[in-house]
Design a protein around this motif. Structure first.
Motif, mmCIF file in Angstrom:
data_model
loop_
_atom_site.group_PDB
_atom_site.id
_atom_site.type_symbol
_atom_site.label_atom_id
_atom_site.label_comp_id
_atom_site.label_asym_id
_atom_site.label_seq_id
_atom_site.Cartn_x
_atom_site.Cartn_y
_atom_site.Cartn_z
ATOM 1 N N ARG A 1 -33.453 35.183 -89.122
ATOM 2 C CA ARG A 1 -33.640 35.788 -87.802
ATOM 3 C C ARG A 1 -34.411 34.901 -86.825
ATOM 4 N N GLU A 2 -35.313 34.094 -87.322
ATOM 5 C CA GLU A 2 -36.111 33.291 -86.401
ATOM 6 C C GLU A 2 -35.825 31.808 -86.637
ATOM 7 N N ALA A 3 -35.569 31.087 -85.553
ATOM 8 C CA ALA A 3 -35.140 29.702 -85.712
ATOM 9 C C ALA A 3 -36.293 28.784 -86.130
ATOM 10 N N HIS A 4 -37.459 28.974 -85.553
ATOM 11 C CA HIS A 4 -38.618 28.103 -85.814
ATOM 12 C C HIS A 4 -38.269 26.634 -85.664
ATOM 13 N N PHE A 5 -37.396 26.349 -84.716
ATOM 14 C CA PHE A 5 -36.968 24.964 -84.526
ATOM 15 C C PHE A 5 -38.088 24.105 -83.936
ATOM 16 N N PHE A 6 -38.742 24.636 -82.897
ATOM 17 C CA PHE A 6 -39.722 23.813 -82.184
ATOM 18 C C PHE A 6 -41.097 23.810 -82.859
ATOM 19 N N ASP A 7 -41.283 24.619 -83.905
ATOM 20 C CA ASP A 7 -42.552 24.502 -84.635
ATOM 21 C C ASP A 7 -42.317 23.980 -86.044
ATOM 22 N N ILE B 1 -32.782 15.005 -81.460
ATOM 23 C CA ILE B 1 -33.294 16.352 -81.719
ATOM 24 C C ILE B 1 -32.419 17.394 -81.026
ATOM 25 N N LEU B 2 -31.995 17.073 -79.824
ATOM 26 C CA LEU B 2 -31.112 17.992 -79.095
ATOM 27 C C LEU B 2 -29.829 18.237 -79.888
ATOM 28 N N GLU B 3 -29.272 17.175 -80.395
ATOM 29 C CA GLU B 3 -28.036 17.326 -81.154
ATOM 30 C C GLU B 3 -28.260 18.244 -82.356
ATOM 31 N N THR B 4 -29.384 18.041 -83.033
ATOM 32 C CA THR B 4 -29.678 18.867 -84.204
ATOM 33 C C THR B 4 -29.858 20.328 -83.801
ATOM 34 N N TYR B 5 -30.537 20.517 -82.683
ATOM 35 C CA TYR B 5 -30.755 21.900 -82.197
ATOM 36 C C TYR B 5 -29.413 22.581 -81.924
ATOM 37 N N ILE C 1 -39.875 22.384 -75.518
ATOM 38 C CA ILE C 1 -38.669 23.039 -74.987
ATOM 39 C C ILE C 1 -38.228 22.317 -73.709
ATOM 40 N N GLN C 2 -39.187 22.004 -72.849
ATOM 41 C CA GLN C 2 -38.846 21.301 -71.610
ATOM 42 C C GLN C 2 -38.262 19.922 -71.893
ATOM 43 N N GLN C 3 -38.736 19.327 -72.943
ATOM 44 C CA GLN C 3 -38.274 17.996 -73.314
ATOM 45 C C GLN C 3 -36.832 18.013 -73.807
ATOM 46 N N ILE C 4 -36.495 19.042 -74.562
ATOM 47 C CA ILE C 4 -35.195 19.043 -75.245
ATOM 48 C C ILE C 4 -34.148 19.871 -74.492
ATOM 49 N N VAL C 5 -34.509 21.060 -74.072
ATOM 50 C CA VAL C 5 -33.523 21.921 -73.383
ATOM 51 C C VAL C 5 -34.134 22.470 -72.086
ATOM 52 N N PRO C 6 -34.340 21.604 -71.091
ATOM 53 C CA PRO C 6 -35.057 22.033 -69.884
ATOM 54 C C PRO C 6 -34.315 23.111 -69.105
ATOM 55 N N TRP C 7 -33.077 23.340 -69.423
ATOM 56 C CA TRP C 7 -32.300 24.366 -68.712
ATOM 57 C C TRP C 7 -32.527 25.769 -69.287
ATOM 58 N N SER C 8 -33.124 25.873 -70.447
ATOM 59 C CA SER C 8 -33.273 27.196 -71.077
ATOM 60 C C SER C 8 -34.391 28.004 -70.419
#
Ligand SMILES: Nc1ncnc2c1ncn2[C@@H]1O[C@H](COP(=O)(O)OS(=O)(=O)O)[C@@H](OP(=O)(O)O)[C@H]1O
Length: 504
Positions: A198-204, A229-233, A277-284
């Motif tokens: 349920r929880e991605a915990h990608f950025f931590d 990292i973006l590609e992996t996300y 988050i701003q570094q990888i997906v600034p549009w989110s």
């Protein structure tokens, strides 16, 4: 009565993120323990050789069964929207940029790639068909045309810039699971593929291992690392594959776009995440729900004693005390002054050398609350201290600090703007008008509002409240503890967040 610290006096950071690990870790260890217990009991119940053989056979079968289960569960995740292979679109060889290629990757392979702790170090899947239109490498801010392209090594990565459309960042215990289940019902929304946790915990949780992988791959430039990292996300979402599936199934090229999201409520309490988050997906966009910190704490306490067997014997007051103690003596923190102005000192517990002796058990009324260090020094003196978990029964299950919203919000406001790319919601609105909040989030994210067929029900309500109710005394104590921070929150968010009006 003491004066509140001004906003300039507010600390700019909390202990490093390792103070806020995910509770998945504890769950995992509980599961392993259970399996071990199961194994032990299998062994001890067999005394004769035949029986041992039988037991070993059974154990073997059981292990094979477990492996098969795990394989099929993983396959289920992957096959949910697709067949036994994944067609990775927007992926082609960089030497062949103009040719749209469809790479066929065995499900197993992709599954491994989905598992962030085992992020592959070999050359990844992606390069782009669309990179010739926009290559925004290095700028990372401009993401027009709904497409973002970047490169690392020989690989070009292209992603639609509404992936993920939004991220629910917290707070923990604010109804985020309920919202997740409502969004799942939306015909144009896909959540992350890691449905089972349920929880991605990608950025931590995943972040450090990704950085290591990037380094091992020889990616030295920040822009290259970010691209990797973006590609992996993006493997979490796979929107394009799902759309392609639907196109093929329905023979219709004109399908509405899909929106994606993830929720990890511990993000809010981690000072590093906003920047990542701003570094990888600034549009989110990010969605934050704020709940009365005292109720939030109690809800987390109930969850903690349910999930972590070893902590069951402790009362909420025990845990609060241990956390306060660690904050003060392990991290050298101080809290905002109590509005009551009732300062106590620990002098009576110190010996002649000024060394702290054993402390008696405190009740909420007599937890020491002296504040020798001014609030702007609330940060631990050395970063590495963040490596250590609190002493006492609390371990890493911090309760109190997660409720210091004003401190945490300031980290986020350095990177996000409220009502532009950050939506802040009052939990009591979610409780009293769930449908309205659900639609507010959709509108904020420019997702078509689809009215749900059924009434939006409470999800995972914990009915064990009566088991260890929150006493009025403790509630009062906690309210006092949080009052200065709530006042700071009001200063940050505007008077509609007046703690008194909210009943905080
Ligand atoms: N629809 C709706 N509206 C308001 N509140 C709701 C809703 N559904 C669930 N809940 C309550 O939310 C609490 C769990 O929050 P989370 O799902 O965010 O918890 S977690 O952080 O994912 O563990 C948990 O709170 P407590 O019951 O106080 O523990 C749930 O009861």
């Amino acid at each position: 009565m003491k004066e509140l610290p001004t906003l300039q006096e507010l600390p700019s950071s909390l202990p490093s993120p390792s103070l806020f690990p995910s509770r998945r870790q504890s769950r995992k260890s509980v599961n392993v323990e259970n399996i071990n217990k199961h194994r032990k009991s299998n062994n001890s119940s067999n005394s004769s050789t035949n029986m041992t053989h039988n037991a070993l056979e059974k154990l073997g079968l059981f292990v094979i069964f477990l492996c098969l289960c795990s394989i099929s569960v993983n396959h289920l995740i992957l096959l949910e929207e697709s067949e036994s292979v994944h067609h990775v679109l927007h992926v082609s060889n960089s030497s062949n940029r103009n040719k749209r290629q469809e790479l066929t990757v065995p499900a197993n392979d992709l599954q491994q790639r989905n598992h962030f702790r085992d992020v592959p170090s070999q050359q990844p899947l992606s390069t782009s068909t669309l990179s010739s239109t926009t290559t925004l490498m290095g700028t990372h801010r401009s993401f027009g045309n709904n497409i973002y392209t970047c490169t690392y090594g020989n690989t070009t990565v292209t992603v639609p810039t509404h992936t993920p459309t939004f991220i629910m960042i917290g707070v923990q215990k604010s109804g985020t699971t309920a919202l997740l289940t409502y969004f799942r019902e939306h015909p144009q929304i896909l959540e992350t593929k890691k449905k089972f946790t349920r929880e991605a915990h990608f950025f931590d949780t995943s972040w450090n291992s990704l950085i290591k992988k990037a380094k091992a791959m020889g990616l030295t430039q920040a822009t290259e690392k970010n691209c990797y990292i973006l590609e992996t996300y993006m493997y979490l979402f796979q929107t394009e594959q799902v759309l392609e599936q639907r196109r093929r199934r329905q023979g219709n090229d004109d399908l509405p776009s899909l929106f994606t999201f993830e929720k990890t409520p511990s993000y809010f309490a981690n000072p590093m995440i906003a920047q990542r988050i701003q570094q990888i997906v600034p549009w989110s966009k990010v969605i934050l729900i704020l709940r009365n910190p005292t109720d939030r704490l109690y809800s987390q306490y109930k969850m903690t004693i349910k999930d972590v067997f070893d902590l069951r014997k402790y009362s909420l007051e025990d845990m609060v005390h241990h956390e306060l103690y660690a904050m003060k003596y392990q991290y050298n923190m101080t809290t905002a002054p109590l509005l009551l102005g009732e300062e106590e000192t620990l002098a009576e517990y110190r010996d002649d050398n000024n060394t702290l002796q054993s402390i008696p058990t405190f009740t909420p009324q007599n937890v020491p609350f002296n504040h020798p260090i001014p609030p702007h020094q609330w940060t631990p003196p050395h970063k590495s201290l963040g490596k250590y978990t609190d002493h006492g029964p609390l371990g890493h299950h911090i309760l109190l600090r997660r409720g210091l919203y004003s401190i945490q919000l300031q980290w986020w406001l350095k990177h996000f703007t409220i009502d532009d790319n950050m939506l802040v919601i009052d939990y009591s609105d979610l409780t009293s008008n769930t449908q309205e909040v659900y639609e507010r989030i959709l509108r904020f994210c420019n997702i078509p509002v689809v009215t749900q067929n059924q009434e939006l029900q409470k999800v995972r309500a914990d009915e064990r409240k009566d088991h260890r109710p929150l006493s009025n005394t403790t509630r009062h104590y906690l309210q006092q503890f949080y009052a200065p921070y709530n006042a700071q929150l009001e200063a940050l968010l505007g008077h509609h967040w007046n703690a008194q009006k909210l009943g905080w």
